[in-house]
Design an enzyme around this catalytic site. Structure first.
Site, PDB file in Angstrom:
ATOM      1  N   LYS A  22       0.854  -1.209   0.000  1.00  0.00           N
ATOM      2  CA  LYS A  22       0.000   0.000   0.000  1.00  0.00           C
ATOM      3  C   LYS A  22       0.881   1.247   0.000  1.00  0.00           C
ATOM      4  CE  LYS A  22      -1.684   1.549   4.012  1.00  0.00           C
ATOM      5  NZ  LYS A  22      -1.373   2.968   4.312  1.00  0.00           N
ATOM      6  N   ASN A  23       1.885   1.256   0.891  1.00  0.00           N
ATOM      7  CA  ASN A  23       2.667   2.486   1.071  1.00  0.00           C
ATOM      8  C   ASN A  23       3.675   2.717  -0.042  1.00  0.00           C
ATOM      9  OD1 ASN A  23       1.125   2.963   3.251  1.00  0.00           O
ATOM     10  ND2 ASN A  23       2.674   2.443   4.778  1.00  0.00           N
ATOM     11  N   CYS A 118      -4.951  12.726  12.502  1.00  0.00           N
ATOM     12  CA  CYS A 118      -5.679  11.456  12.391  1.00  0.00           C
ATOM     13  C   CYS A 118      -5.548  10.794  13.760  1.00  0.00           C
ATOM     14  CB  CYS A 118      -5.102  10.588  11.287  1.00  0.00           C
ATOM     15  SG  CYS A 118      -3.482   9.976  11.689  1.00  0.00           S
ATOM     16  N   ARG A 123       0.495  14.839  12.785  1.00  0.00           N
ATOM     17  CA  ARG A 123       1.021  14.575  11.441  1.00  0.00           C
ATOM     18  C   ARG A 123       1.195  15.867  10.619  1.00  0.00           C
ATOM     19  NH1 ARG A 123      -1.144   8.947   9.384  1.00  0.00           N
ATOM     20  NH2 ARG A 123       0.934   8.947   8.446  1.00  0.00           N
ATOM     21  N   MET A 125       3.322  18.884   8.346  1.00  0.00           N
ATOM     22  CA  MET A 125       4.066  18.757   7.088  1.00  0.00           C
ATOM     23  C   MET A 125       5.261  19.703   7.030  1.00  0.00           C
ATOM     24  SD  MET A 125       1.326  18.072   4.059  1.00  0.00           S
ATOM     25  CE  MET A 125       2.657  18.203   2.885  1.00  0.00           C
ATOM     26  N   ASP A 126       5.760  20.114   8.191  1.00  0.00           N
ATOM     27  CA  ASP A 126       6.849  21.110   8.204  1.00  0.00           C
ATOM     28  C   ASP A 126       8.096  20.625   7.473  1.00  0.00           C
ATOM     29  OD1 ASP A 126       6.819  19.375  10.654  1.00  0.00           O
ATOM     30  OD2 ASP A 126       8.822  20.225  10.833  1.00  0.00           O
ATOM     31  N   ASP A 308       4.509   0.462  12.032  1.00  0.00           N
ATOM     32  CA  ASP A 308       3.269  -0.114  11.473  1.00  0.00           C
ATOM     33  C   ASP A 308       3.063  -1.565  11.886  1.00  0.00           C
ATOM     34  OD1 ASP A 308       3.446   1.680   8.294  1.00  0.00           O
ATOM     35  OD2 ASP A 308       2.901   2.295  10.311  1.00  0.00           O
ATOM     36  N   ILE A 330       7.804   6.841  16.919  1.00  0.00           N
ATOM     37  CA  ILE A 330       7.531   7.519  15.648  1.00  0.00           C
ATOM     38  C   ILE A 330       6.285   8.394  15.728  1.00  0.00           C
ATOM     39  CG2 ILE A 330       7.056   7.166  13.183  1.00  0.00           C
ATOM     40  CD1 ILE A 330       9.913   6.394  13.994  1.00  0.00           C
ATOM     41  N   ARG A 400      -8.714  -0.300   4.410  1.00  0.00           N
ATOM     42  CA  ARG A 400      -7.793   0.676   3.819  1.00  0.00           C
ATOM     43  C   ARG A 400      -6.468   0.013   3.456  1.00  0.00           C
ATOM     44  NH1 ARG A 400      -6.959   6.183   6.886  1.00  0.00           N
ATOM     45  NH2 ARG A 400      -5.521   6.248   5.135  1.00  0.00           N
TER      46      ARG A 400
HETATM   47  C1  EPZ Z   1       4.405   6.869   6.217  1.00  0.00           C
HETATM   48  O1  EPZ Z   1       3.656   7.947   6.745  1.00  0.00           O
HETATM   49  C2  EPZ Z   1       3.434   5.699   6.127  1.00  0.00           C
HETATM   50  N1  EPZ Z   1       2.331   6.039   5.241  1.00  0.00           N
HETATM   51  C3  EPZ Z   1       2.892   5.356   7.519  1.00  0.00           C
HETATM   52  O2  EPZ Z   1       2.061   4.208   7.406  1.00  0.00           O
HETATM   53  C4  EPZ Z   1       4.077   5.018   8.425  1.00  0.00           C
HETATM   54  O3  EPZ Z   1       3.599   4.747   9.725  1.00  0.00           O
HETATM   55  C5  EPZ Z   1       5.055   6.189   8.455  1.00  0.00           C
HETATM   56  O4  EPZ Z   1       5.481   6.502   7.104  1.00  0.00           O
HETATM   57  C6  EPZ Z   1       6.296   5.888   9.288  1.00  0.00           C
HETATM   58  O5  EPZ Z   1       6.942   4.764   8.778  1.00  0.00           O
HETATM   59  C7  EPZ Z   1       2.529   5.989   3.908  1.00  0.00           C
HETATM   60  O6  EPZ Z   1       3.605   5.663   3.428  1.00  0.00           O
HETATM   61  C8  EPZ Z   1       1.371   6.333   3.052  1.00  0.00           C
HETATM   62  P1  EPZ Z   1       6.540  10.210   8.339  1.00  0.00           P
HETATM   63  P2  EPZ Z   1       4.308   9.449   6.756  1.00  0.00           P
HETATM   64  O7  EPZ Z   1       6.510  11.457   7.537  1.00  0.00           O
HETATM   65  O8  EPZ Z   1       5.105   9.645   5.526  1.00  0.00           O
HETATM   66  C9  EPZ Z   1       6.431  13.393  11.870  1.00  0.00           C
HETATM   67  C10 EPZ Z   1       0.131   2.911   7.670  1.00  0.00           C
HETATM   68  O9  EPZ Z   1      -0.364   2.383   8.680  1.00  0.00           O
HETATM   69  N2  EPZ Z   1       6.499  14.386  10.787  1.00  0.00           N
HETATM   70  O10 EPZ Z   1       7.754   9.322   8.294  1.00  0.00           O
HETATM   71  O11 EPZ Z   1       3.221  10.392   7.066  1.00  0.00           O
HETATM   72  C11 EPZ Z   1       5.079  12.699  11.886  1.00  0.00           C
HETATM   73  O12 EPZ Z   1       4.142  13.469  12.609  1.00  0.00           O
HETATM   74  C12 EPZ Z   1       0.663   4.328   7.735  1.00  0.00           C
HETATM   75  O13 EPZ Z   1       0.263   2.347   6.559  1.00  0.00           O
HETATM   76  C13 EPZ Z   1       6.652  15.732  11.121  1.00  0.00           C
HETATM   77  O14 EPZ Z   1       6.725  16.092  12.297  1.00  0.00           O
HETATM   78  O15 EPZ Z   1       5.283   9.303   8.013  1.00  0.00           O
HETATM   79  C14 EPZ Z   1       5.377  11.388  12.558  1.00  0.00           C
HETATM   80  O16 EPZ Z   1       5.363  11.553  13.958  1.00  0.00           O
HETATM   81  C15 EPZ Z   1       0.430   4.961   9.098  1.00  0.00           C
HETATM   82  N3  EPZ Z   1       6.701  16.657  10.113  1.00  0.00           N
HETATM   83  C16 EPZ Z   1       6.801  11.074  12.081  1.00  0.00           C
HETATM   84  O17 EPZ Z   1       7.352  12.322  11.624  1.00  0.00           O
HETATM   85  C17 EPZ Z   1       6.605  16.303   8.791  1.00  0.00           C
HETATM   86  O18 EPZ Z   1       6.684  17.185   7.909  1.00  0.00           O
HETATM   87  C18 EPZ Z   1       6.850  10.053  10.953  1.00  0.00           C
HETATM   88  O19 EPZ Z   1       6.180  10.621   9.860  1.00  0.00           O
HETATM   89  C19 EPZ Z   1       6.447  14.932   8.469  1.00  0.00           C
HETATM   90  C20 EPZ Z   1       6.407  13.984   9.489  1.00  0.00           C
END
Ligand code: EPZ
Length: 421
Positions: A22-23, A118, A123, A125-126, A308, A330, A400
């Site tokens: 999926k990811n 969520c 989550r 996007m900084d 995950d 995480i 999902r």
């Molecule tokens: C991806 O999410 C996956 N989703 C998530 O899987 C997975 O848990 C996550 O990576 C970590 O491995 C997809 O690939 C679609 P991150 P993503 O950016 O990219 C913080 C599932 O169950 N952060 O690595 O959103 C964030 O809040 C899903 O399949 C910031 O602070 O994860 C989090 O605490 C759930 N600022 C941490 O980093 C940002 O700009 C990890 O986020 C971006 C992230």
């Protein structure tokens, strides 16, 4: 809203085919925005998140054609009509934010709703924004939307990520393929889904090196072409189904499973008393004794233990011999499966990001509620080991990320059925 009824106590035996990730699919699909030539994805998973990404891309004018019951997706963005990713779709799926980088790279403009929080965290996007600004984008947050422009296109830059964010790495990697000059992503995420994206982009004509390490170098090119790419195996679905025989007993072979996708997870299974054997078709899994052993888990970025799989591992440890400590590093709120497992008789104490699990002999079936994708499947697995019936409600979370979970588990002997509301 559908529910799933699981009756515990039946050992599992047989094979489970693992689907495409999926990811990976959720970042490969937006890559079509980088080229006007078609992108064909094979081994695509059949999931509601893929349908959501399809709807988002179609709202931008992308043609998306699903073939072979959705296992093949043919995408073409030769007739784009919009560069705005609407809140109504983005709020349903955070991965919608992965259109930001590609839209900026090829169309020099993007308006993307912030995903909003969520169940598992705020989550933000900084990291995405800082990185794309380093490449010359001007990004303003207004009315809940990121308004981004890249006058004259993006420029290659050195892009250090403060945290190895998966999504930010994917957005920057895609954006950099068409930027003018060289981009160096430092502290890049190393997940297999990043490696898969780089392979696909290279097939489209991108010049990328270092994917899978913390430093990825991209030489921008003028345009990208057509490609056909097989979606990598889903390591999270793989890990989830590897745990099924640990809960229920028996032996299961996960077809398509590869050790390199689940290295740190297999190390923990070994410590818990679980045998994992490589076969020519995948990975065979069997508990060494009739009760797993307690192990401690800390979730980390890849190649550490994947967040995950934390919920699924916690559920398994509820009936392990001894006390396990799980630390979730995480996400800030990813223990919502704990109260549901406690309803089944688990003995879990949660203090902030640390959960302490005291193994009990057996869980008891109960009506429980799914709260997020991975929590929902952990409750299904717990039901396999529990005495009596477990009814898991709100399984739209499950759909999902897991194809036909009741069919895949039912085929190896689980007593499981979907109850449509
Ligand atoms: C991806 O999410 C996956 N989703 C998530 O899987 C997975 O848990 C996550 O990576 C970590 O491995 C997809 O690939 C679609 P991150 P993503 O950016 O990219 C913080 C599932 O169950 N952060 O690595 O959103 C964030 O809040 C899903 O399949 C910031 O602070 O994860 C989090 O605490 C759930 N600022 C941490 O980093 C940002 O700009 C990890 O986020 C971006 C992230």
């Amino acid at each position: 809203m559908d529910s799933i009824l699981v009756t515990g106590g039946t050992p599992l035996n047989g094979q489970i085919a693992i689907a495409g990730a999926k990811n990976a699919a959720l970042t490969l699909m937006p890559a079509t925005l980088l080229s006007e030539e078609p992108l064909t994805l094979t081994n695509a998973p059949r999931l509601s998140d893929i349908k959501t990404m399809t709807a988002l891309l179609q709202s931008l004018g992308v043609e998306v054609t699903a073939l072979q019951d959705g296992k093949v997706q043919v995408l073409s963005s030769h007739a784009m009509t919009s560069t705005t990713a609407d809140y109504e779709i983005v709020r349903k799926m955070r991965a919608s934010n992965l259109v930001l980088g590609p839209l900026l790279a090829r169309h020099h403009k993007a308006t993307v709703s912030l995903p909003g929080g969520c169940a598992i965290g705020a989550r933000p996007m900084d990291i995405h924004v800082t990185a794309l600004e380093a490449m010359g984008a001007e990004i303003e947050l207004k009315d809940g939307y990121l308004h981004a422009v890249a006058k004259g296109g993006l420029k290659g830059a050195k892009v250090p990520l403060r945290f190895a964010s998966v999504g930010a790495t994917e957005n920057v990697l895609m954006a950099a393929t068409l930027a003018k000059g060289t981009t160096l992503i430092e502290n890049a995420a190393r997940e297999p889904e990043i490696v898969d994206l780089a392979k696909c982009l290279r097939a489209m004509g991108a010049q990328i090196s270092g994917e899978g390490t913390s430093t990825i170098e991209i030489q921008g090119v003028d345009r990208l072409g057509a490609a056909t790419h097989p979606v990598v195996t889903d390591r999270i679905e793989l890990g989830t189904y590897m745990l099924a025989p640990v809960f229920a007993g028996g032996e299961v072979e996960c077809l398509g499973g590869r050790l390199d996708l689940v290295g740190s997870f297999v190390e923990k299974l070994d410590a818990a008393g679980v045998d994992v054997t490589e076969t020519k078709d995948g990975l065979k899994v069997k508990r060494r004794t009739d009760r797993a052993k307690a192990v401690d888990v800390v979730t980390e970025v890849f190649p550490g233990f994947p967040t995950d799989l934390q919920a699924q591992m916690m559920a398994m440890l509820c009936t392990a011999e001894g006390t396990s400590v799980l630390e979730e590093k995480i996400f800030e709120n990813r223990f919502m499966h704990a109260p549901e497992l406690i309803r089944m008789g688990a003995d879990i104490e949660v203090q902030g990001g640390v959960a302490t699990v005291h193994g009990v002999k057996r869980l008891k079936g109960a009506p429980v509620m799914a709260t997020d994708l991975r929590a929902s499947v952990s409750l299904i697995l717990a039901g396999l080991a529990a005495e009596g019936e477990t009814m898991v409600s709100r399984v739209y979370h499950l759909d999902r990320g897991y194809e036909h979970v009741e069919e895949k588990l039912g085929a190896v002997g689980a007593r499981i059925e979907r109850i449509s509301a």
